[in-house]
Design a protein around this motif. Structure first.
Motif, PDB file in Angstrom:
ATOM      1  N   ALA A 223       0.932  -1.044   0.287  1.00 17.12           N
ATOM      2  CA  ALA A 223      -0.113  -0.390  -0.165  1.00 17.12           C
ATOM      3  C   ALA A 223       0.912   1.120  -0.101  1.00 17.12           C
ATOM      4  N   PRO A 224       0.524   2.431  -1.199  1.00 19.60           N
ATOM      5  CA  PRO A 224       1.797   3.465  -1.065  1.00 19.60           C
ATOM      6  C   PRO A 224       1.523   3.802   0.616  1.00 19.60           C
ATOM      7  N   THR A 225       2.989   5.120   0.552  1.00 19.96           N
ATOM      8  CA  THR A 225       2.543   5.310   2.069  1.00 19.96           C
ATOM      9  C   THR A 225       1.955   7.245   1.718  1.00 19.96           C
ATOM     10  N   PRO A 226       1.130   7.548   2.561  1.00 12.65           N
ATOM     11  CA  PRO A 226       0.155   8.329   2.567  1.00 12.65           C
ATOM     12  C   PRO A 226       1.397   9.707   2.796  1.00 12.65           C
ATOM     13  N   GLU A 227       1.253  10.762   1.865  1.00 14.69           N
ATOM     14  CA  GLU A 227       1.560  12.111   2.147  1.00 14.69           C
ATOM     15  C   GLU A 227       0.982  12.509   3.223  1.00 14.69           C
ATOM     16  N   LYS A 228       2.143  13.251   4.022  1.00 18.33           N
ATOM     17  CA  LYS A 228       1.441  13.726   5.692  1.00 18.33           C
ATOM     18  C   LYS A 228       2.082  15.196   5.606  1.00 18.33           C
ATOM     19  N   ARG A 231       2.410  18.905  10.323  1.00 19.34           N
ATOM     20  CA  ARG A 231       1.436  18.289  11.591  1.00 19.34           C
ATOM     21  C   ARG A 231       1.082  17.438  11.940  1.00 19.34           C
ATOM     22  N   GLY A 232       1.040  16.353  10.696  1.00 14.79           N
ATOM     23  CA  GLY A 232       0.724  14.972  11.088  1.00 14.79           C
ATOM     24  C   GLY A 232      -0.757  14.586  10.860  1.00 14.79           C
ATOM     25  N   ARG A 233      -1.092  15.484   9.214  1.00 13.24           N
ATOM     26  CA  ARG A 233      -2.781  15.073   8.365  1.00 13.24           C
ATOM     27  C   ARG A 233      -1.834  14.343   7.346  1.00 13.24           C
ATOM     28  N   ALA A 234      -3.407  13.394   6.687  1.00 16.86           N
ATOM     29  CA  ALA A 234      -2.843  12.835   5.664  1.00 16.86           C
ATOM     30  C   ALA A 234      -2.845  13.544   5.017  1.00 16.86           C
ATOM     31  N   VAL A 235      -2.538  14.244   3.140  1.00 22.66           N
ATOM     32  CA  VAL A 235      -2.476  14.470   1.941  1.00 22.66           C
ATOM     33  C   VAL A 235      -3.758  14.010   1.472  1.00 22.66           C
ATOM     34  N   LYS A 236      -4.735  14.350   1.127  1.00 24.51           N
ATOM     35  CA  LYS A 236      -5.637  13.666   0.008  1.00 24.51           C
ATOM     36  C   LYS A 236      -5.644  14.546  -0.786  1.00 24.51           C
TER      37      LYS A 236
END
Length: 247
Positions: A223-228, A231-236
């Motif tokens: 699974a691709p590692t989501p960018e953050k 502040r630690g929030r996932a980039v959508k």
């Protein structure tokens, strides 16, 4: 794309005439040519049951120029309308002119009727013919019967039905074509094809034939590692960019 083969029109007509649903839904048949009655040669030669008014019997007809009373009794009849006595004296009209005028008028009637209704002569029906029956006021050619005989009067037949014997005009009868006689008849069953013998294999060959190596489960994709964000929030990414490759 168009389709054609020799005698395609006859084949289509045969299929439609042998189709029960098509026949029951067909409209009323076209009218036949008008049959006019000949003028009688003498009084009381031909008598018909009719409710005639006094004014009709004493009024000259447009076709002949003479009234029915004059043609029957040779004189006018007394009516509630006052008239001279001399008009009531016996006076036969010129029968030769009357017949000529009558024939001319009836020829005009036939010509106009046949042209207006686009008439068509229907073929005679032989005894034993299976027919469908329908009056002009009825819906669908659902009642069936068999022709017994043709009556003396033109276009009149005696028909044997489930409810009894009926007398019908040719206009209300349609020959029924058997479905087994037309090209739309069900096809005959094809001859059975002999089964081919099944080859016999020995036990070892049969085991090797049906054995197959164990399928390897597909490797699960990482699974691709989501960018953050910092502040630690996932980039959508926005939905409108889901079909694009982002770098």
């Amino acid at each position: 794309m168009s389709v054609w083969w020799p005698a395609i029109g006859q084949d289509i007509q045969q299929i439609v005439s042998s189709c029960n649903d098509c026949r029951e839904s067909r409209p009323t048949q076209r009218k036949e040519p008008l049959l006019t009655t000949p003028l009688p040669a003498r009084p009381w030669e031909r008598v018909g049951a009719d409710i005639s008014l006094l004014s009709y019997r004493s009024t000259p007809l447009q076709a002949t120029g003479a009234s029915p009373a004059q043609l029957i009794m040779g004189r006018q009849i007394r009516t509630p309308i006052p008239t001279l006595e001399s008009n009531l004296q016996p006076a036969w009209p010129d029968l030769h002119k009357v017949k000529q005028a009558d024939a001319k008028a009836k020829a005009s009637y036939r010509r106009n009727f046949n042209k207006r209704h686009n008439v068509k002569d229907l073929p005679e029906l032989s005894p034993g013919t299976t027919v469908a029956l329908k009056l002009d006021s009825e819906q669908g050619w659902r009642k069936c019967g068999k022709v017994l005989k043709m009556c003396e009067t033109p276009r009149s037949y005696l028909i044997q039905t489930e409810t009894g014997v009926l007398r019908r005009n040719r206009h209300h009868l349609m020959p029924k074509v058997d479905q087994d006689d037309g090209p739309g008849a069900p096809e005959q069953d094809a001859p059975a094809v002999p089964e081919q013998p099944t080859p016999v294999l020995d036990a070892q060959a049969d085991t090797q034939l049906h054995q197959s190596p164990d399928p390897q489960p597909p490797a699960a994709e990482a699974a691709p590692t989501p960018e953050k964000t910092h502040r630690g929030r996932a980039v959508k990414p926005p939905e409108r960019y889901k079909d694009f490759v982002q770098y």
